[in-house]
Design a protein around this motif. Structure first.
Motif, PDB file in Angstrom:
ATOM      1  N   GLY A   4       0.851  -1.173  -0.040  1.00 48.15           N
ATOM      2  CA  GLY A   4       0.129  -0.079  -0.056  1.00 48.15           C
ATOM      3  C   GLY A   4       1.035   1.281  -0.054  1.00 48.15           C
ATOM      4  N   PHE A   5       1.904   1.218   0.814  1.00 46.64           N
ATOM      5  CA  PHE A   5       2.829   2.382   0.812  1.00 46.64           C
ATOM      6  C   PHE A   5       3.434   2.760  -0.590  1.00 46.64           C
ATOM      7  CE2 PHE A   5       7.187   4.108   1.253  1.00 46.64           C
ATOM      8  CZ  PHE A   5       6.988   5.368   1.664  1.00 46.64           C
ATOM      9  N   VAL A  21       2.125   1.829  -3.408  1.00 48.27           N
ATOM     10  CA  VAL A  21       1.080   2.133  -4.310  1.00 48.27           C
ATOM     11  C   VAL A  21       0.846   3.728  -4.114  1.00 48.27           C
ATOM     12  CG1 VAL A  21      -1.209   1.660  -5.132  1.00 48.27           C
ATOM     13  CG2 VAL A  21       0.289  -0.028  -4.764  1.00 48.27           C
ATOM     14  N   VAL A  22       0.941   4.157  -2.790  1.00 50.17           N
ATOM     15  CA  VAL A  22       0.529   5.462  -2.441  1.00 50.17           C
ATOM     16  C   VAL A  22       1.672   6.387  -2.985  1.00 50.17           C
ATOM     17  CG1 VAL A  22      -0.121   6.997  -0.656  1.00 50.17           C
ATOM     18  CG2 VAL A  22      -1.452   5.016  -0.698  1.00 50.17           C
ATOM     19  N   ALA A  23       3.044   5.990  -2.885  1.00 55.75           N
ATOM     20  CA  ALA A  23       4.081   6.680  -3.222  1.00 55.75           C
ATOM     21  C   ALA A  23       4.464   7.005  -4.534  1.00 55.75           C
ATOM     22  CB  ALA A  23       5.148   6.392  -2.192  1.00 55.75           C
ATOM     23  N   LYS A  42       4.439   7.659  -8.156  1.00 49.32           N
ATOM     24  CA  LYS A  42       4.286   8.962  -9.116  1.00 49.32           C
ATOM     25  C   LYS A  42       3.998   8.457 -10.389  1.00 49.32           C
ATOM     26  CE  LYS A  42       7.097  11.653  -6.054  1.00 49.32           C
ATOM     27  NZ  LYS A  42       8.369  12.240  -5.782  1.00 49.32           N
ATOM     28  N   ILE A  97       4.965   0.204  -8.838  1.00 50.99           N
ATOM     29  CA  ILE A  97       3.614   0.337  -8.733  1.00 50.99           C
ATOM     30  C   ILE A  97       2.787  -1.335  -8.823  1.00 50.99           C
ATOM     31  CG2 ILE A  97       2.715   0.915 -10.707  1.00 50.99           C
ATOM     32  CD1 ILE A  97       0.581   2.785  -9.125  1.00 50.99           C
TER      33      ILE A  97
END
Length: 115
Positions: free
Chosen positions: A67-68, A70-72, A74, A83
């Motif tokens: 999750g980290f 995917v969120v981070a 760009k 990703i």
């Protein structure tokens, strides 16, 4: 070919290990460890509570790491942010956590209950 030519070829194709790809691999590894521990605890006769807790913990760590990433990220797939590996880590971590929870429930103890 010299080492410098190989490194230049890797940079040109984008086939190198970035920080995002590294963290997604670490998260996938945690999820795989959880799936193995959960599978052994669930499908072995006399499965242990310890294996279920390891599976649950590793699954949650894999999902958190994925999750980290995917969120981070760009950018999308192929940009080097990891990703795709993050989404794979989320899926494998979910499987590991589910195996851990189901094994704990099979043993008659919920995830929050103390023996």
């Amino acid at each position: 070919m010299s080492v410098h030519q190989l490194l230049a070829a890797n940079e040109a194709t984008g086939a190198y290990l970035t920080a995002g790809r590294l963290w997604s691999l670490v998260a996938v590894l945690a999820g795989v460890i959880g799936v193995i521990a959960g599978g052994l605890a669930r499908f072995r006769s006399g499965g242990t509570r310890r294996g279920a807790v390891v599976a649950l913990t590793a699954g949650l760590l894999g999902m958190a790491g994925g999750g980290f990433v995917v969120v981070a990220a760009k950018g999308g797939p192929g940009t080097g942010y990891g990703i795709v590996g993050g989404f794979i880590a989320l899926a494998i971590g979910l499987l590991a956590a589910a195996l851990g929870v189901f094994t704990l429930k099979q043993a008659g103890q919920g995830p929050g209950e103390v023996a």
